[in-house]
Scaffold this active site. Structure first.
Site, PDB file in Angstrom:
ATOM      1  N   LYS A  95     118.424 -25.413  -8.615  1.00  0.00           N
ATOM      2  CA  LYS A  95     117.436 -24.874  -9.517  1.00  0.00           C
ATOM      3  C   LYS A  95     116.060 -25.378  -9.293  1.00  0.00           C
ATOM      4  CE  LYS A  95     120.015 -22.321 -12.916  1.00  0.00           C
ATOM      5  NZ  LYS A  95     121.594 -22.616 -12.594  1.00  0.00           N
ATOM      6  N   GLU A 117     112.757 -18.851 -20.022  1.00  0.00           N
ATOM      7  CA  GLU A 117     114.091 -18.528 -21.022  1.00  0.00           C
ATOM      8  C   GLU A 117     115.366 -19.053 -20.128  1.00  0.00           C
ATOM      9  OE1 GLU A 117     113.309 -15.761 -18.916  1.00  0.00           O
ATOM     10  OE2 GLU A 117     115.456 -15.877 -17.794  1.00  0.00           O
ATOM     11  N   SER A 382     126.340 -25.564  -5.082  1.00  0.00           N
ATOM     12  CA  SER A 382     125.155 -25.323  -5.883  1.00  0.00           C
ATOM     13  C   SER A 382     124.930 -26.364  -6.819  1.00  0.00           C
ATOM     14  CB  SER A 382     125.112 -23.978  -6.671  1.00  0.00           C
ATOM     15  OG  SER A 382     126.202 -23.812  -7.388  1.00  0.00           O
TER      16      SER A 382
HETATM   17  C1  LIG Z   1     122.435 -21.698 -12.467  1.00  0.00           C
HETATM   18  C2  LIG Z   1     123.450 -22.214 -11.542  1.00  0.00           C
HETATM   19  C3  LIG Z   1     124.111 -21.127 -10.939  1.00  0.00           C
HETATM   20  C4  LIG Z   1     123.886 -19.819 -10.873  1.00  0.00           C
HETATM   21  O1  LIG Z   1     122.492 -19.243 -10.729  1.00  0.00           O
HETATM   22  P1  LIG Z   1     122.278 -18.760  -9.183  1.00  0.00           P
HETATM   23  O2  LIG Z   1     120.798 -18.086  -9.533  1.00  0.00           O
HETATM   24  O3  LIG Z   1     123.067 -17.424  -9.184  1.00  0.00           O
HETATM   25  O4  LIG Z   1     122.232 -19.493  -8.276  1.00  0.00           O
HETATM   26  C5  LIG Z   1     125.203 -21.525  -9.833  1.00  0.00           C
HETATM   27  N1  LIG Z   1     125.483 -22.899  -9.787  1.00  0.00           N
HETATM   28  C6  LIG Z   1     124.927 -23.788 -10.582  1.00  0.00           C
HETATM   29  C7  LIG Z   1     125.122 -25.273 -10.430  1.00  0.00           C
HETATM   30  C8  LIG Z   1     123.737 -23.516 -11.742  1.00  0.00           C
HETATM   31  O5  LIG Z   1     123.321 -24.150 -12.212  1.00  0.00           O
END
Ligand SMILES: *Cc1c(COP(=O)(O)O)cnc(C)c1O
Length: 400
Positions: A95, A117, A382
């Site tokens: 993010k 938000e 992610s």
């Molecule tokens: C917020 C988050 C997501 C989901 O958000 P996307 O916009 O779909 O990428 C996925 N993995 C992690 C670790 C997150 O913090």
């Protein structure tokens, strides 16, 4: 999508449409602000991108490694699995790539106040982080219910100097927080910049967030090239879709399968899931047309997932479009399967994934078995699991 179509892939159009999705469904008073943003964004010069890249390198810690999960690949007995380590970024997920980009943009535009938000609080933390970095006042809207459930992230945001405003209207969750953030933006549009956390929202946000996240896929292309490899499949979990879009985008014109993994919660046949593509219908949320979970009256339905970051009733319009054209595919993984994914990659690789990423892990574990050992799967890891330790402790028995 045929190869020729892929080669000419250019989305969105001038009005922010990805096929039948996207657009700008906002109050009239916000249109000048969106036009200003489009104008500035389309005319960013090389010095902006140089500054953005230097923060990604020195502050975020990029490039993130591409790591071959050899034990897991061997155990699964099929394709070679490579992990793109977004979990190693500062603040523990992808993010931050986007919030760094947007705050630099806000500064270029002369804005002096940031609004955001957040649902689970992860985007709120990433926003509060860059606001501290650039000394900008930061107001984060969060449903009162979420404030309660995500108290640690609320504390993090406050520690970083942000103001967290609990929203008590409606279901007291993300969509109500979004309404409040938009209301604030309408009132303070002259000096405030609204940082959106995924490839959602009115044009130009979906394209802009994608462009701030596509560094993930660009690095992968280079890292695979250094190893003389090509990806046969790229897999990522999908909430709003920013980590998926970031890793997919540079592969759109390649001969590579793109697979998004949605949260099936307690099962897509139950009412408790977050599978917007698999089970949703076209509708408007957050200022854009996309696929969306709805009740029989067309009202936005509440999503469910054990993972707070995937617990979102919509999906970015570009994903809805790529699904329409058949260029990408979407599958869904349950809470229970995701928890099994957590154990698997923890034990086999010494990497404890975020619950969101564990959805992609669970799917890759099945997919790898159907592929050959000379084939390559790229998985976007992610985020890291630190934030989910309480959930893991509750659901996963040690030694299980
Ligand atoms: C917020 C988050 C997501 C989901 O958000 P996307 O916009 O779909 O990428 C996925 N993995 C992690 C670790 C997150 O913090």
């Amino acid at each position: 999508m045929t190869q020729t179509q892929a080669e000419t892939y250019q989305q969105p159009d001038a009005f922010g449409h990805f096929g039948r999705f996207g657009g700008q469904y906002v109050p009239e008073t916000l249109m000048p602000a969106l036009h200003e943003l489009i104008e500035v964004y389309h005319n960013l010069d090389e010095s902006f991108w140089r500054e953005y890249r230097s923060y990604l390198k020195d502050y975020v810690g990029r490039p993130t490694p591409l790591y071959e999960a050899k034990r897991w690949s061997r155990e699964a007995g099929g394709a070679r699995i490579f992990l793109k380590r977004e979990d190693l970024n500062h603040t523990g997920a992808h993010k931050i790539n986007n919030t760094v980009g947007q705050i630099l943009l806000a500064r270029r535009m002369g804005k002096t106040r940031i609004i955001a938000e957040t649902g689970a609080g992860q985007h709120g933390v990433a926003t509060a982080t860059v606001c501290a970095l650039f000394d900008m006042p930061c107001v984060v809207y969060m449903g009162a219910e979420d404030v309660e459930r995500q108290s640690l992230n609320v504390y993090r945001m406050k520690l970083l100097g942000a103001e967290v405003r609990p929203v008590t209207s409606g279901s007291q969750t993300l969509k109500d927080a979004t309404n409040e953030a938009i209301r604030d933006w309408v009132t303070n549009v002259a000096d405030s910049f609204y940082i959106i956390g995924s490839v959602v929202g009115p044009h130009p946000y979906p394209a802009m967030v994608r462009d701030f996240q596509k560094v993930i896929g660009e690095e992968c292309l280079q890292q695979l090239d250094e190893r003389d490899l090509k990806a046969d499949a790229v897999v990522a979990c999908v909430g709003g879709g920013s980590n998926a879009m970031g890793i997919f985008y540079p592969f759109i014109d390649k001969d590579t399968r793109l697979i998004g993994v949605e949260a099936a919660g307690r099962g897509v046949e139950s009412d408790e899931h977050a599978a917007s593509i698999s089970k949703g219908k076209p509708g408007v949320l957050h200022g854009a047309m996309s696929m969306l979970l709805q009740d029989p009256n067309g009202q936005v339905a509440l999503a469910h997932s054990i993972s707070a970051g995937l617990d979102y009733p919509g999906i970015g319009p570009e994903h809805a479009h790529l699904n329409d054209t058949g260029r990408s595919a979407f599958v869904a993984v349950t809470d229970e399967q995701a928890l099994e994914g957590v154990v698997r990659v923890s034990r086999l690789e010494g990497i404890i994934p975020a619950l969101e990423s564990a959805h992609a892990v669970a799917y890759v574990d099945q997919l790898a078995r159907t592929m050959r050992p000379d084939q390559v799967i790229l998985l976007n890891m992610s985020g890291r699991g630190d934030k989910d330790m309480n959930t893991y402790e509750k659901h996963i028995k040690p030694g299980a």
